[in-house]
Design a protein around this motif. Structure first.
Motif, PDB file in Angstrom:
ATOM      1  N   MET A   1       0.850  -1.200   0.000  1.00 17.44           N
ATOM      2  CA  MET A   1       0.000   0.000   0.000  1.00 17.44           C
ATOM      3  C   MET A   1       0.885   1.250   0.000  1.00 17.44           C
ATOM      4  SD  MET A   1      -2.849   1.185   2.837  1.00 17.44           S
ATOM      5  CE  MET A   1      -3.650   2.764   2.693  1.00 17.44           C
ATOM      6  N   SER A   2       0.701   2.127  -1.005  1.00 17.19           N
ATOM      7  CA  SER A   2       1.521   3.332  -1.096  1.00 17.19           C
ATOM      8  C   SER A   2       0.974   4.421  -0.191  1.00 17.19           C
ATOM      9  CB  SER A   2       1.547   3.845  -2.546  1.00 17.19           C
ATOM     10  OG  SER A   2       0.248   4.192  -2.970  1.00 17.19           O
ATOM     11  N   VAL A   3       1.862   5.247   0.311  1.00 13.30           N
ATOM     12  CA  VAL A   3       1.493   6.347   1.185  1.00 13.30           C
ATOM     13  C   VAL A   3       1.870   7.647   0.501  1.00 13.30           C
ATOM     14  CG1 VAL A   3       1.846   7.434   3.421  1.00 13.30           C
ATOM     15  CG2 VAL A   3       1.831   4.932   3.237  1.00 13.30           C
ATOM     16  N   THR A   4       0.921   8.564   0.372  1.00  7.10           N
ATOM     17  CA  THR A   4       1.197   9.849  -0.260  1.00  7.10           C
ATOM     18  C   THR A   4       2.062  10.699   0.653  1.00  7.10           C
ATOM     19  OG1 THR A   4      -0.929   9.785  -1.407  1.00  7.10           O
ATOM     20  CG2 THR A   4       0.171  11.920  -1.238  1.00  7.10           C
ATOM     21  N   PRO A   5       3.209  11.210   0.164  1.00  2.91           N
ATOM     22  CA  PRO A   5       4.059  12.062   1.003  1.00  2.91           C
ATOM     23  C   PRO A   5       3.308  13.304   1.459  1.00  2.91           C
ATOM     24  CG  PRO A   5       5.176  11.407  -1.024  1.00  2.91           C
ATOM     25  CD  PRO A   5       3.750  11.022  -1.183  1.00  2.91           C
ATOM     26  N   GLU A   6       3.626  13.760   2.654  1.00  2.29           N
ATOM     27  CA  GLU A   6       2.974  14.950   3.175  1.00  2.29           C
ATOM     28  C   GLU A   6       3.727  16.202   2.758  1.00  2.29           C
ATOM     29  OE1 GLU A   6       2.302  14.886   7.325  1.00  2.29           O
ATOM     30  OE2 GLU A   6       1.020  13.104   7.290  1.00  2.29           O
ATOM     31  N   VAL A  32       6.021  17.569  -3.776  1.00  2.00           N
ATOM     32  CA  VAL A  32       6.415  16.162  -3.680  1.00  2.00           C
ATOM     33  C   VAL A  32       5.960  15.443  -4.943  1.00  2.00           C
ATOM     34  CG1 VAL A  32       6.353  16.084  -1.154  1.00  2.00           C
ATOM     35  CG2 VAL A  32       4.288  15.536  -2.455  1.00  2.00           C
ATOM     36  N   VAL A  33       6.718  14.402  -5.303  1.00  4.29           N
ATOM     37  CA  VAL A  33       6.391  13.597  -6.474  1.00  4.29           C
ATOM     38  C   VAL A  33       5.435  12.484  -6.046  1.00  4.29           C
ATOM     39  CG1 VAL A  33       7.321  12.130  -8.299  1.00  4.29           C
ATOM     40  CG2 VAL A  33       8.666  14.071  -7.448  1.00  4.29           C
ATOM     41  N   ILE A  34       4.318  12.324  -6.779  1.00  2.00           N
ATOM     42  CA  ILE A  34       3.362  11.257  -6.456  1.00  2.00           C
ATOM     43  C   ILE A  34       3.210  10.265  -7.601  1.00  2.00           C
ATOM     44  CG2 ILE A  34       2.099  12.632  -4.755  1.00  2.00           C
ATOM     45  CD1 ILE A  34      -0.021  13.167  -6.918  1.00  2.00           C
ATOM     46  N   GLY A  35       3.956  10.473  -8.690  1.00  2.00           N
ATOM     47  CA  GLY A  35       3.890   9.570  -9.834  1.00  2.00           C
ATOM     48  C   GLY A  35       4.654  10.175 -10.986  1.00  2.00           C
ATOM     49  N   MET A  36       4.759   9.458 -12.084  1.00  2.00           N
ATOM     50  CA  MET A  36       5.447   9.977 -13.255  1.00  2.00           C
ATOM     51  C   MET A  36       4.758  11.235 -13.760  1.00  2.00           C
ATOM     52  SD  MET A  36       7.930   9.600 -15.423  1.00  2.00           S
ATOM     53  CE  MET A  36       8.453   7.873 -15.265  1.00  2.00           C
ATOM     54  N   ASP A  37       5.454  12.370 -13.664  1.00  2.00           N
ATOM     55  CA  ASP A  37       4.935  13.671 -14.100  1.00  2.00           C
ATOM     56  C   ASP A  37       3.707  14.111 -13.314  1.00  2.00           C
ATOM     57  OD1 ASP A  37       6.930  13.939 -16.087  1.00  2.00           O
ATOM     58  OD2 ASP A  37       5.723  12.816 -17.526  1.00  2.00           O
ATOM     59  N   HIS A  38       3.520  13.592 -12.112  1.00  2.00           N
ATOM     60  CA  HIS A  38       2.424  13.999 -11.231  1.00  2.00           C
ATOM     61  C   HIS A  38       2.998  14.458  -9.886  1.00  2.00           C
ATOM     62  CE1 HIS A  38       0.026  11.878 -14.221  1.00  2.00           C
ATOM     63  NE2 HIS A  38      -1.058  12.412 -13.693  1.00  2.00           N
ATOM     64  N   PHE A  39       2.436  15.548  -9.352  1.00  2.00           N
ATOM     65  CA  PHE A  39       2.999  16.166  -8.153  1.00  2.00           C
ATOM     66  C   PHE A  39       1.886  16.704  -7.258  1.00  2.00           C
ATOM     67  CE2 PHE A  39       5.645  16.812 -11.862  1.00  2.00           C
ATOM     68  CZ  PHE A  39       6.909  16.403 -11.452  1.00  2.00           C
ATOM     69  N   LEU A  40       2.240  16.884  -6.000  1.00  3.82           N
ATOM     70  CA  LEU A  40       1.477  17.722  -5.097  1.00  3.82           C
ATOM     71  C   LEU A  40       2.341  18.942  -4.797  1.00  3.82           C
ATOM     72  CD1 LEU A  40      -0.060  15.244  -2.471  1.00  3.82           C
ATOM     73  CD2 LEU A  40      -1.199  16.301  -4.442  1.00  3.82           C
ATOM     74  N   VAL A  41       1.742  20.116  -4.891  1.00  2.00           N
ATOM     75  CA  VAL A  41       2.463  21.357  -4.633  1.00  2.00           C
ATOM     76  C   VAL A  41       1.728  22.101  -3.531  1.00  2.00           C
ATOM     77  CG1 VAL A  41       3.327  23.515  -5.606  1.00  2.00           C
ATOM     78  CG2 VAL A  41       3.202  21.464  -7.047  1.00  2.00           C
ATOM     79  N   GLY A  42       2.450  22.505  -2.499  1.00  2.00           N
ATOM     80  CA  GLY A  42       1.854  23.227  -1.383  1.00  2.00           C
ATOM     81  C   GLY A  42       2.151  24.715  -1.456  1.00  2.00           C
ATOM     82  N   ALA A  43       1.202  25.511  -1.017  1.00  2.00           N
ATOM     83  CA  ALA A  43       1.379  26.959  -0.969  1.00  2.00           C
ATOM     84  C   ALA A  43       0.603  27.513   0.210  1.00  2.00           C
ATOM     85  CB  ALA A  43       0.905  27.615  -2.265  1.00  2.00           C
ATOM     86  N   GLN A  44       1.013  28.673   0.653  1.00  2.00           N
ATOM     87  CA  GLN A  44       0.279  29.375   1.705  1.00  2.00           C
ATOM     88  C   GLN A  44      -0.119  30.746   1.168  1.00  2.00           C
ATOM     89  OE1 GLN A  44       1.996  31.392   5.317  1.00  2.00           O
ATOM     90  NE2 GLN A  44       1.110  29.623   6.360  1.00  2.00           N
ATOM     91  N   TRP A  45      -1.430  31.000   1.157  1.00  2.00           N
ATOM     92  CA  TRP A  45      -1.925  32.287   0.712  1.00  2.00           C
ATOM     93  C   TRP A  45      -2.103  33.206   1.909  1.00  2.00           C
ATOM     94  CZ3 TRP A  45      -6.413  30.671  -3.115  1.00  2.00           C
ATOM     95  CH2 TRP A  45      -5.828  30.109  -4.250  1.00  2.00           C
ATOM     96  N   HIS A  80      12.574  19.767 -10.533  1.00  5.54           N
ATOM     97  CA  HIS A  80      12.423  18.371 -10.941  1.00  5.54           C
ATOM     98  C   HIS A  80      12.920  18.096 -12.352  1.00  5.54           C
ATOM     99  CE1 HIS A  80      10.739  14.323 -10.535  1.00  5.54           C
ATOM    100  NE2 HIS A  80      10.310  14.446 -11.779  1.00  5.54           N
ATOM    101  N   TYR A  81      12.724  19.042 -13.267  1.00  5.49           N
ATOM    102  CA  TYR A  81      13.067  18.802 -14.665  1.00  5.49           C
ATOM    103  C   TYR A  81      14.389  19.448 -15.070  1.00  5.49           C
ATOM    104  CZ  TYR A  81       8.418  16.832 -14.991  1.00  5.49           C
ATOM    105  OH  TYR A  81       7.290  16.054 -14.790  1.00  5.49           O
ATOM    106  N   HIS A  82      15.050  20.085 -14.124  1.00  6.59           N
ATOM    107  CA  HIS A  82      16.421  20.583 -14.285  1.00  6.59           C
ATOM    108  C   HIS A  82      16.572  21.587 -15.419  1.00  6.59           C
ATOM    109  CE1 HIS A  82      17.326  17.467 -11.428  1.00  6.59           C
ATOM    110  NE2 HIS A  82      16.883  16.529 -12.261  1.00  6.59           N
ATOM    111  N   VAL A  83      15.560  22.409 -15.635  1.00  7.38           N
ATOM    112  CA  VAL A  83      15.695  23.530 -16.554  1.00  7.38           C
ATOM    113  C   VAL A  83      16.647  24.540 -15.913  1.00  7.38           C
ATOM    114  CG1 VAL A  83      14.513  25.438 -17.698  1.00  7.38           C
ATOM    115  CG2 VAL A  83      13.405  23.195 -17.528  1.00  7.38           C
TER     116      VAL A  83
END
Length: 333
Positions: A1-6, A32-45, A80-83
């Motif tokens: 069972m995979s666990v999504t990084p916090e 955080v990376v959750i899959g190939m070319d899939h991410f979770l991105v956090g922000a604070q407004w 992640h993509y090293h541009v």
């Protein structure tokens, strides 16, 4: 069972990774990376902001979402993509949709927001040019409340200079072509301070001029040789607010509306030293039943359309409905 990084929300990421000069203008906190070319991105407004402040109903500014999408794409490109950091990023198109404006209501603490993001390569990459698109779903405290996307390409400095056909570093104009005209009052375009207004009345009905202060600490966070995407979006949003909230109607009788859909297409460089006209190409008026209002606006320099946009404004904090979200006119028409 995979666990999504916090995701962490304790501090912002380095400002250079989102192309911001001021630390205060960095909203991203983690990714955080959750899959190939899939991410979770956090922000604070922020609970408040000098430019992107809450509306009269206490909801976060939709352009905070737009800026967060922009920062997320730039950050993932570098992290992640090293541009390379020296590459220039040039926008192609952007859209956003607020499906649940009520979820954006500001409370007693800054809003922690999460973008569930998918990355797609656009076109054929080369060492000097890379195309990319980021599609995101916005969640606030676990509730899905919006979606959006941004497409752009990143190029190295030599490639950029060839595209711009300019020499020198970050050329800026020596004068403002509409400097003698007064901007419209800030309150009529949904802003708090005079210097945040970017609109000037045009010469004909349905025409406005974009006049942004080149020394504005947020709109021009760092030197640039063209009008940035976020400056043009601010012009569109302010004009939409002006049209939707008729100043001739007493405030007590107005029904507050908020921007719930924005679609833009970048068609040409928007130069700093050329007059930028904002032309209202179509205006649906309030739709009976939904009360939504749809606007099509173009930014024009000379005879060239540099950006085209469609907006939907909805009353009473309603999200986009199928009735309100249909395109009123093709972009770039």
């Amino acid at each position: 069972m995979s666990v999504t990084p916090e995701l962490a929300f304790q501090q912002t990421i380095p400002r250079r990774l989102v192309h911001r000069a001021a630390v205060a203008e960095v909203f991203l906190t983690d990714a955080v990376v959750i899959g190939m070319d899939h991410f979770l991105v956090g922000a604070q407004w922020p609970r408040d902001h000098a430019l992107y402040h809450p509306d009269s109903q206490g909801r976060s500014d939709p352009l905070l979402f737009a800026e967060t999408i922009r920062q997320a794409l730039v950050y993932l490109a570098h992290w992640h993509y090293h541009v390379p950091l020296g590459f220039r990023f040039v926008g192609r198109d952007m859209d956003l949709e607020i499906t649940d404006p009520g979820a954006l209501r500001v409370g007693s603490e800054p809003l922690p927001v999460t973008l569930k993001a998918r990355w797609t390569r656009v076109g054929n990459d080369s060492p000097r040019r890379q195309g990319m698109k980021l599609e995101v779903v916005l969640t606030v405290m676990g509730a899905v409340c919006g979606r959006g996307s941004l497409t752009l390409f990143a190029v190295d400095e030599k490639y950029y200079r060839r595209l711009r056909r300019r020499t020198g570093q970050d050329d800026r104009p020596t004068g403002d072509p509409v400097a003698r005209r007064q901007r419209v009052p800030a309150a009529t375009v949904g802003r708090l301070r005079y210097k945040d207004s970017v609109l000037v009345q045009g010469d004909t009905a349905g025409e406005w001029l974009l006049r942004a202060d080149l020394d504005h600490a947020i709109l021009f966070d760092h030197p640039t040789d063209h009008l940035p995407l976020m400056v043009l979006l601010e012009g569109f949003r302010q004009l939409g607010h002006l049209l939707v909230h008729d100043a001739e109607v007493p405030q007590s009788e107005r029904s507050p509306s908020s921007l719930v859909l924005l679609t833009t297409e970048c068609l040409a460089w928007a130069e700093l030293d050329e007059p930028t006209r904002l032309l209202v190409r179509a205006d649906s008026g309030a739709r009976e039943g939904s009360g939504a209002r749809r606007l099509c606006i173009e930014a024009v320099q000379g005879d060239a359309v540099v950006m085209a946009s469609e907006m939907v404004w909805a009353p009473d904090g309603r999200g986009v409905s199928e009735q309100a979200a249909g395109l009123l006119c093709p972009l770039g028409s």
